[in-house]
Write an enzyme that holds these catalytic residues in place. Structure first.
Site, PDB file in Angstrom:
ATOM      1  N   LYS A 326       5.011   5.802   4.690  1.00 39.17           N
ATOM      2  CA  LYS A 326       5.937   4.718   4.995  1.00 39.17           C
ATOM      3  C   LYS A 326       5.509   4.327   3.037  1.00 39.17           C
ATOM      4  CE  LYS A 326       4.198   1.117   7.234  1.00 39.17           C
ATOM      5  NZ  LYS A 326       4.149  -0.082   8.552  1.00 39.17           N
ATOM      6  N   GLY A 399       4.966  -6.466   5.694  1.00 37.44           N
ATOM      7  CA  GLY A 399       4.699  -6.337   4.298  1.00 37.44           C
ATOM      8  C   GLY A 399       4.464  -6.282   3.520  1.00 37.44           C
ATOM      9  N   ARG A 427       1.727 -14.137   8.121  1.00 36.23           N
ATOM     10  CA  ARG A 427       0.347 -13.163   7.264  1.00 36.23           C
ATOM     11  C   ARG A 427       0.458 -13.391   5.842  1.00 36.23           C
ATOM     12  NH1 ARG A 427       2.088  -6.776   8.201  1.00 36.23           N
ATOM     13  NH2 ARG A 427       0.102  -6.856   6.722  1.00 36.23           N
ATOM     14  N   SER A 478      -6.024  -4.841  -2.872  1.00 39.04           N
ATOM     15  CA  SER A 478      -5.354  -4.882  -2.630  1.00 39.04           C
ATOM     16  C   SER A 478      -4.117  -3.940  -2.573  1.00 39.04           C
ATOM     17  CB  SER A 478      -4.511  -6.305  -1.499  1.00 39.04           C
ATOM     18  OG  SER A 478      -3.054  -6.219  -1.402  1.00 39.04           O
ATOM     19  N   GLN A 480      -0.620  -3.877  -1.990  1.00 41.09           N
ATOM     20  CA  GLN A 480      -0.174  -4.163  -2.231  1.00 41.09           C
ATOM     21  C   GLN A 480       0.737  -5.256  -3.717  1.00 41.09           C
ATOM     22  OE1 GLN A 480       0.605  -6.101   1.394  1.00 41.09           O
ATOM     23  NE2 GLN A 480       1.516  -3.694   2.830  1.00 41.09           N
ATOM     24  N   ASP A 626      -5.681   1.776   6.929  1.00 39.48           N
ATOM     25  CA  ASP A 626      -4.967   0.964   8.502  1.00 39.48           C
ATOM     26  C   ASP A 626      -4.790   2.413   9.684  1.00 39.48           C
ATOM     27  OD1 ASP A 626      -3.469  -0.593   7.383  1.00 39.48           O
ATOM     28  OD2 ASP A 626      -1.631   0.721   6.650  1.00 39.48           O
ATOM     29  N   LYS A 653      -3.977  -8.305   9.560  1.00 43.78           N
ATOM     30  CA  LYS A 653      -3.261  -6.957   9.625  1.00 43.78           C
ATOM     31  C   LYS A 653      -2.070  -7.523  10.873  1.00 43.78           C
ATOM     32  CE  LYS A 653      -4.376  -4.059   6.754  1.00 43.78           C
ATOM     33  NZ  LYS A 653      -3.437  -3.601   5.642  1.00 43.78           N
ATOM     34  N   ARG A 698      -0.199   0.518  15.475  1.00 49.49           N
ATOM     35  CA  ARG A 698      -1.058   0.937  15.153  1.00 49.49           C
ATOM     36  C   ARG A 698      -2.210   1.050  15.842  1.00 49.49           C
ATOM     37  NH1 ARG A 698       0.480   3.248  11.070  1.00 49.49           N
ATOM     38  NH2 ARG A 698       0.892   1.817   9.082  1.00 49.49           N
TER      39      ARG A 698
END
Ligand code: NAP
Length: 744
Positions: A326, A399, A427, A478, A480, A626, A653, A698
């Site tokens: 992903k 996200g 989030r 993080s 991201q 994750d 999450k 998940r």
């Protein structure tokens, strides 16, 4: 409340629409007496024979006398003369409504007759019909499941509106209200313009000298496109004249569209053509899904509640390839879009999250072909080629899209708003907004408590000279945030560097290098200088280790299993799940290691093993962040206690993964004690029960795998979001040996 039945309802005009509504009233006995006016005695005779009316009149005034409700169901251009004719015969309380396809001129007609629209007049329009007309064409279910638009005025009486609304609801229509102007403008585009084009195309071809040949060989596309040219000419004549201004405006827009196409064809501009066609195709799918109330990916959709049921036992065998990574799929679209040239992507994950990124860049004017079985071609526009999106960018549940796009959008010379679904809206986004502000970005998290929507004012940043490079020490590890800052750095003045407190995924750094952009990585710090360029490349997306994780755990816990996962991405920042399972005594063999597009890839063979509880080393936490829901299931099946610490990130999450997993495990009879930054799980016998995934994909897949070691069935609710990361989870899990089924 409207009290049915009414004493008398009068129709003026009794064709397809009028007689269909009368059928509804007769079937449900909504009225004691129905009267109708028509110019043709034959129509009235037929209506009486069919039992649809009690009495018919030639003069509309006679029909409406004494009626509680008057329904105008004739062509719209006759409205003014009909209203003049019936005015003296109307009782004071009579509610009047109409079904005309245009509303502005109907309201104008009422104003002309009364001076102002009477408060008992409720203009309406059913968005249902057919090319057939007349009393025989009507049917009671014509409106079922269709929309009916009412356009009440500020002066319209509430009771009158309630009566007309109730009538259409009885016809099983969805009733909505809008202003007269909006109705006419929307309908000019969605209904009137397509009819105009169909009439025009058929007429134009029919006038060509070889017309017989053309029609003889006409293909399905012609038939589909021109079906509506069979509609009633008089009615449409009236509609076009009645809604003149809005139709002309829609036609102007269309003509400028065809001019663009003409020019692209003339100059052989394939990119422009593909841009128009791919955008149109996606827009159509988008609208179709929107209208059907479903999300992008089929068949599992975020809108419906999906439940998994897993029967106990089974073993996991075979060779499988799980869907593409992903994170890499997201980045292939982002970097491909801002690169120069065409980027070819294979193995792209067609899950909703990555599709949301793809759509966002399409909205910003990037031509993207596909995805077609994992293949995508991105026609990069370079660092300065993105265009403002026509509206807010909707990134669904993703996200990654929102945080990475925050970086990219902060550097664009235009403003953008990003929104997402209910779960994303909770989030935290301040963690990316803060460092971007330090770079000079004008970015706001406009939800409560630093949450989406995110509003990026690129124009004001550009006016102040753009972004400046910074050094950022990330307070929380993080990937991201690191990626968002580095991506903004591509446009920033000078050097941008990020130091991470613990290792996080480095896909962005690797892929930037793959696109020929220099990124320096020294220890925990990654840096780059703005002002370079990205060159298009080929990207073969490895399988996602996060998706592989469920199967790694499944084959470890299910007795007699021997499963091989092919082409799995084993980026060193992602291999925590392999390391942790091995530390728990898992039997995993990583082989056939190779490097593809800067990313390491391997095949992994897993066989069953008796796992044992461990204290999970904190340095592995960011490398498996994750994968913890799946690892918690491994811990539940292990001998002894497993302790996780330093994983507070799990609480923000897609769900609070610590709490939600602890709750689910407790239901299945496992002792699982949540702590502020982790969990303590005591291995034991999994029982049967019903758990809720809280829309977290998940969590849903992890509990599915728990079935392999349970002593009874496990029911998992709220699983529709599995499609966000793993489109064919169910199929693949079944093929390997999991006894799982889904129901809505
Ligand atoms: P239809 O089947 O042709 O019926 C029209 C009716 O109006 C007939 O009873 C006709 O009967 C009467 N009529 C025609 N001209 C008239 C005039 N000048 N004065 C008085 N009565 C007249 O048409 P329809 O499909 O029911 O359409 C009726 C209305 O519904 C129109 O305003 C149309 O815009 C609207 N509408 C239609 C559709 C659709 O798909 N068909 C969808 C939504 C809304 P006589 O000729 O015997 O008088």
């Amino acid at each position: 409340m409207t009290r049915w039945p009414l004493r008398q309802v009068a129709f003026v005009g009794f064709g397809l629409i009028g007689s269909s509504l009368a059928r509804v009233m007769r079937e449900q006995q909504l009225v004691e007496r129905i009267t109708a006016a028509s110019r043709s005695s034959q129509t009235l005779a037929l209506a009486r024979q069919l039992g649809l009316i009690d009495i018919g009149y030639a003069d509309p005034a006679d029909a409406v006398r004494g009626a509680d409700l008057v329904i105008l169901a004739m062509p719209v251009n006759a409205t003014e003369s009909i209203l003049r004719a019936i005015k003296p015969a109307l009782s004071a309380q009579a509610v009047i409504t109409d079904v005309g396809s245009t509303k502005g001129n109907v309201v104008a007609a009422a104003e002309a007759v009364w001076g102002e629209v009477p408060p008992t007049f409720v203009p309406g329009h059913p968005i249902a019909g057919s090319e057939q007309s007349g009393v025989l064409a009507g049917r009671a279910n014509l409106f079922a499941g269709h929309k009916v638009i009412l356009t009440p005025l500020p002066t319209t009486q509430a009771e009158a509106l309630a009566l007309v609304t109730s009538l259409w609801q009885r016809a099983q229509a969805d009733v909505l209200t809008m202003s007269v102007e909006r109705h006419d403008s929307v309908l000019a585009r969605t209904s009137h313009l397509p009819h105009l084009l169909a009439f025009s195309l058929v007429d134009t071809l029919a006038r060509e000298s070889n017309n017989l040949d053309i029609f003889r060989y006409a293909a399905g596309g012609f038939r589909d496109f021109t079906r509506i040219a069979g509609s009633d000419p008089t009615m449409w004549h009236d509609i076009f004249l009645a809604n003149r201004d809005a139709v002309l405006e829609a036609l102007d827009g269309f003509e400028s569209g065809t001019r663009l196409l003409r020019q692209a064809i003339t100059t052989g501009d394939s990119e422009a053509l593909l841009g128009i066609f791919t955008r149109a195709r996606v827009a159509r799918e988008h609208f179709t899904h929107m209208l059907a109330g479903t999300a992008y990916a089929k068949p599992m959709t975020a809108e419906k509640d999906l439940t998994y049921t897993v029967q106990p036992g089974g073993r996991m065998n075979g060779r499988i390839r799980v869907p593409g990574d992903k994170s890499i799929s997201h980045r292939s679209i982002m970097l491909g879009s801002i690169a120069e040239g065409i980027t070819e992507v294979t193995g792209f994950l067609e899950g909703e999250d990555a599709l949301a990124t793809l759509q966002a860049f399409r909205d910003m004017g990037v031509v993207i072909e596909g995805p077609e079985r994992g293949r995508v071609r991105v026609h990069g526009v370079g660092l300065h080629g993105l265009k403002p999106a026509p509206g807010p960018l909707y990134v669904g549940n993703s996200g990654t899209s929102m945080r990475l796009l925050s970086g990219i959008l902060s550097a664009q010379p235009f403003d953008t708003v990003m929104t997402g679904d209910a779960s994303l809206t909770k989030r935290p986004m301040e963690r990316i907004a803060k460092p971007l502000r330090l770079m000079g970005a004008d970015i706001q998290t406009t939800g409560e408590r630093g949450t989406p929507p995110v509003s990026v004012h690129g124009a004001s940043t550009a006016a102040k000279g753009g972004l400046k490079g910074i050094h950022y020490d990330m307070p929380v590890a993080s990937a991201q945030v690191k990626s968002g800052v580095l991506l903004a750095g591509l446009w920033a003045d000078g050097e941008t560097s990020v130091t991470e407190p613990a290792p996080t995924r480095d896909h962005t750094e690797r892929m930037l290098k793959g696109f020929g952009y220099e990124v320096k990585v020294q220890g925990a710090t990654a840096s780059l200088r703005g002002g370079g360029k990205l060159t298009a490349t080929k990207i073969d997306v490895p399988s996602d280790i996060s998706s592989a994780a469920f199967f790694l755990v499944a084959a470890s816990i299910a007795p007699n299993s021997d499963l091989t996962l092919e082409h799995v991405g084993i980026n060193p920042t992602r291999v925590g799940v392999i390391n942790i399972l091995k530390a728990m005594g898992g039997n995993l063999e990583v082989f056939n290691e190779r490097e593809i597009g800067g990313e390491p890839v391997a095949d992994i063979r897993v066989r069953s093993a008796q796992l044992k509880g461990i204290n999970i080393p904190e340095d592995q936490v960011p490398l498996a962040i994750d994968e913890f829901p799946a690892l918690f299931i491994a811990a539940a099946c292990a001998e002894g206690t497993t302790v996780l610490t330093g994983a507070e990130e799990l609480r923000v999450k897609e769900s609070d993964r610590i709490q939600v997993m602890a709750d689910g495990l407790a239901i299945l009879g496992i002792s699982a004690e949540p702590t502020p930054d982790g969990i303590v799980i005591q291995g034991g016998q999994l029982g049967s029960g019903e758990v809720v995934s809280h829309g977290d994909h998940r969590i849903a897949m992890s509990f599915a795998m728990a079935g392999l070691r349970a002593n009874g069935p496990i029911v998992i609710r709220d699983c529709a979001n599995v499609a966000t990361s793993f489109p064919d989870f169910l199929g693949l899990a079944k093929r390997c040996g999991l006894a799982i089924s889904a129901s809505e």
